[in-house]
Scaffold this motif. Structure first.
Motif, PDB file in Angstrom:
ATOM      1  N   ASN A  23      -4.008 -15.760   2.001  1.00 42.87           N
ATOM      2  CA  ASN A  23      -2.694 -16.332   2.222  1.00 42.87           C
ATOM      3  C   ASN A  23      -2.467 -17.518   1.288  1.00 42.87           C
ATOM      4  OD1 ASN A  23      -0.398 -17.642   3.239  1.00 42.87           O
ATOM      5  ND2 ASN A  23      -0.865 -17.057   5.345  1.00 42.87           N
ATOM      6  N   GLN A  60      -1.939  -5.303   0.765  1.00 42.09           N
ATOM      7  CA  GLN A  60      -0.814  -6.152   1.132  1.00 42.09           C
ATOM      8  C   GLN A  60      -1.228  -7.061   2.276  1.00 42.09           C
ATOM      9  OE1 GLN A  60       1.453  -5.603  -1.709  1.00 42.09           O
ATOM     10  NE2 GLN A  60       2.756  -6.287  -0.011  1.00 42.09           N
ATOM     11  N   TYR A  62       0.238  -9.244   5.225  1.00 38.24           N
ATOM     12  CA  TYR A  62       1.466  -9.376   6.005  1.00 38.24           C
ATOM     13  C   TYR A  62       1.433 -10.651   6.824  1.00 38.24           C
ATOM     14  CZ  TYR A  62       3.118  -4.757   4.734  1.00 38.24           C
ATOM     15  OH  TYR A  62       3.577  -3.679   4.017  1.00 38.24           O
ATOM     16  N   TYR A  63       2.482 -11.466   6.687  1.00 38.88           N
ATOM     17  CA  TYR A  63       2.562 -12.728   7.424  1.00 38.88           C
ATOM     18  C   TYR A  63       2.943 -12.477   8.878  1.00 38.88           C
ATOM     19  CZ  TYR A  63       2.676 -14.831   2.772  1.00 38.88           C
ATOM     20  OH  TYR A  63       2.378 -15.202   1.498  1.00 38.88           O
ATOM     21  N   GLU A  67       7.760 -16.002   5.731  1.00 37.32           N
ATOM     22  CA  GLU A  67       6.923 -16.557   4.682  1.00 37.32           C
ATOM     23  C   GLU A  67       7.192 -18.050   4.528  1.00 37.32           C
ATOM     24  OE1 GLU A  67       5.748 -15.680   0.017  1.00 37.32           O
ATOM     25  OE2 GLU A  67       7.256 -14.483   1.050  1.00 37.32           O
ATOM     26  N   GLY A  73      -1.708 -14.369   9.443  1.00 36.06           N
ATOM     27  CA  GLY A  73      -1.309 -13.074   8.940  1.00 36.06           C
ATOM     28  C   GLY A  73      -2.448 -12.101   9.052  1.00 36.06           C
ATOM     29  N   ALA A  81       0.683  -0.515   7.944  1.00 37.85           N
ATOM     30  CA  ALA A  81       1.303  -1.821   7.781  1.00 37.85           C
ATOM     31  C   ALA A  81       2.816  -1.735   7.921  1.00 37.85           C
ATOM     32  CB  ALA A  81       0.932  -2.409   6.426  1.00 37.85           C
ATOM     33  N   ARG A  85       4.417  -3.798  10.986  1.00 39.02           N
ATOM     34  CA  ARG A  85       5.096  -5.026  10.566  1.00 39.02           C
ATOM     35  C   ARG A  85       6.277  -4.705   9.647  1.00 39.02           C
ATOM     36  NH1 ARG A  85      -0.332  -5.903  10.884  1.00 39.02           N
ATOM     37  NH2 ARG A  85      -0.987  -7.729  12.099  1.00 39.02           N
ATOM     38  N   SER A  90       5.512  -9.782   3.049  1.00 36.57           N
ATOM     39  CA  SER A  90       4.129  -9.542   2.628  1.00 36.57           C
ATOM     40  C   SER A  90       3.961  -9.975   1.192  1.00 36.57           C
ATOM     41  CB  SER A  90       3.762  -8.067   2.780  1.00 36.57           C
ATOM     42  OG  SER A  90       4.538  -7.271   1.888  1.00 36.57           O
TER      43      SER A  90
END
Length: 223
Positions: A23, A60, A62-63, A67, A73, A81, A85, A90
Motif C-alpha cells: 500500500n 492488484q 484493493y483498498y 484511496e 486493504g 477481486a 470489491r 485498486s
C-alpha cells in the motif's frame, strides 16, 4: 503498532530493519512515522513497496476504503477481486517472495525476528520464505478466519522448518504442535497472533519464557 508500545527501547546494534507493504499510503506512513523513531536503533533501514507472497509477479491491491483514506486493504486476484470489491479502488503492485526480498538486502547472516501481518496471506508469505526461516529464530504471525489455508497447515509447515508454534492467548502461550493440537483452534473467529520459536531457542526453557501454557484452550470470543 509494528513492535509494541516499547519499540523505542529496541537496541539492536549492527542489525538491519526491513519493512514491506504493497500500500503506497502505508509505505509513506512507515517512512514518516516509524523510521524516524526506529531508524537510530538499526545499522540500516529499508521500506519496500511490494507485496509478499509465495510467488513472484504482479497483482492488484484493493483498498478497504476510498484511496487515500485508508492504510488497510488486501491483495486479491482476477475475477475474485472484481466480485468481492467491485467499487473499491485498486493499484497494481509487484509481488515477490520473502526469500527474494531478504536475499537482496540481507543475503547472509542470522534473521533474528520475522513478523508477518498480511491480511490472510500469512501462510503463503511463510511458504515463500523457507531459506529465510532457516536463518530465523522467531516468527510472529497473525491468523484470521479468512486465511489462505488453515492454522494447522501453518503449524505443520513451521514444525518442518524446525519451529515450535504457540497461540498467544489470554492465558499465555498455548503450544500447538503435536499432541497439543486441537481442531478447535482452526475454528477461532477474529484475529489471533501466533509465535513460533526455533527448537533450540533458550526462550523455550520455562524459566526464561515464564508465561508458557502447555494445553488449556484460549478463552477467545467466538469459540
Amino acid at each position: 503498532k509494528l513492535f509494541g508500545n516499547k519499540r523505542n527501547r529496541c537496541r539492536t546494534p549492527g542489525a538491519s530493519l526491513l519493512l514491506a507493504d504493497p500500500n503506497p499510503h502505508r509505505v509513506r506512513q512507515l517512512q514518516v512515522e516509524v523510521l524516524p523513531e526506529m531508524g537510530p536503533h538499526f545499522a540500516t533501514t529499508h521500506v519496500a513497496r511490494v507485496a509478499v507472497a509465495d510467488y513472484e509477479g504482479s497483482a492488484q491491491f484493493y483498498y478497504n476504503q476510498k484511496e487515500g483514506l485508508s492504510v488497510g486493504g488486501a491483495l486479491t486476484e482476477g475475477e475474485q477481486a472484481k466480485r468481492l470489491r467491485p467499487d473499491h479502488p485498486s493499484t497494481p503492485v509487484n509481488v515477490t517472495t520473502l526469500d527474494a526480498l531478504v536475499s537482496q538486502l540481507h543475503p547472509v547472516g542470522p534473521v533474528p525476528f520475522v513478523k508477518v501481518a498480511a491480511k490472510g496471506w500469512e501462510l503463503p508469505v511463510l511458504r515463500g520464505g523457507v531459506q529465510t526461516l532457516a536463518r530465523a529464530q522467531m516468527v510472529w504471525f497473525e491468523h484470521t478466519h479468512h486465511w489462505r489455508g488453515s492454522l494447522k497447515d501453518a503449524v505443520d509447515f513451521l514444525e518442518a522448518q524446525g519451529f515450535v508454534t504457540f497461540l498467544i492467548s489470554h492465558n499465555g502461550l498455548v503450544q500447538l504442535n503435536g499432541p497439543f493440537w486441537d481442531p478447535l483452534y482452526d475454528t477461532i473467529s477474529g484475529e489471533q497472533n501466533g509465535l513460533a520459536l526455533r527448537r533450540s531457542s533458550p526462550l523455550l526453557q520455562r524459566r526464561r519464557l515464564g508465561i508458557l501454557c502447555s494445553n488449556p484452550l484460549p478463552r477467545t470470543p467466538g469459540m
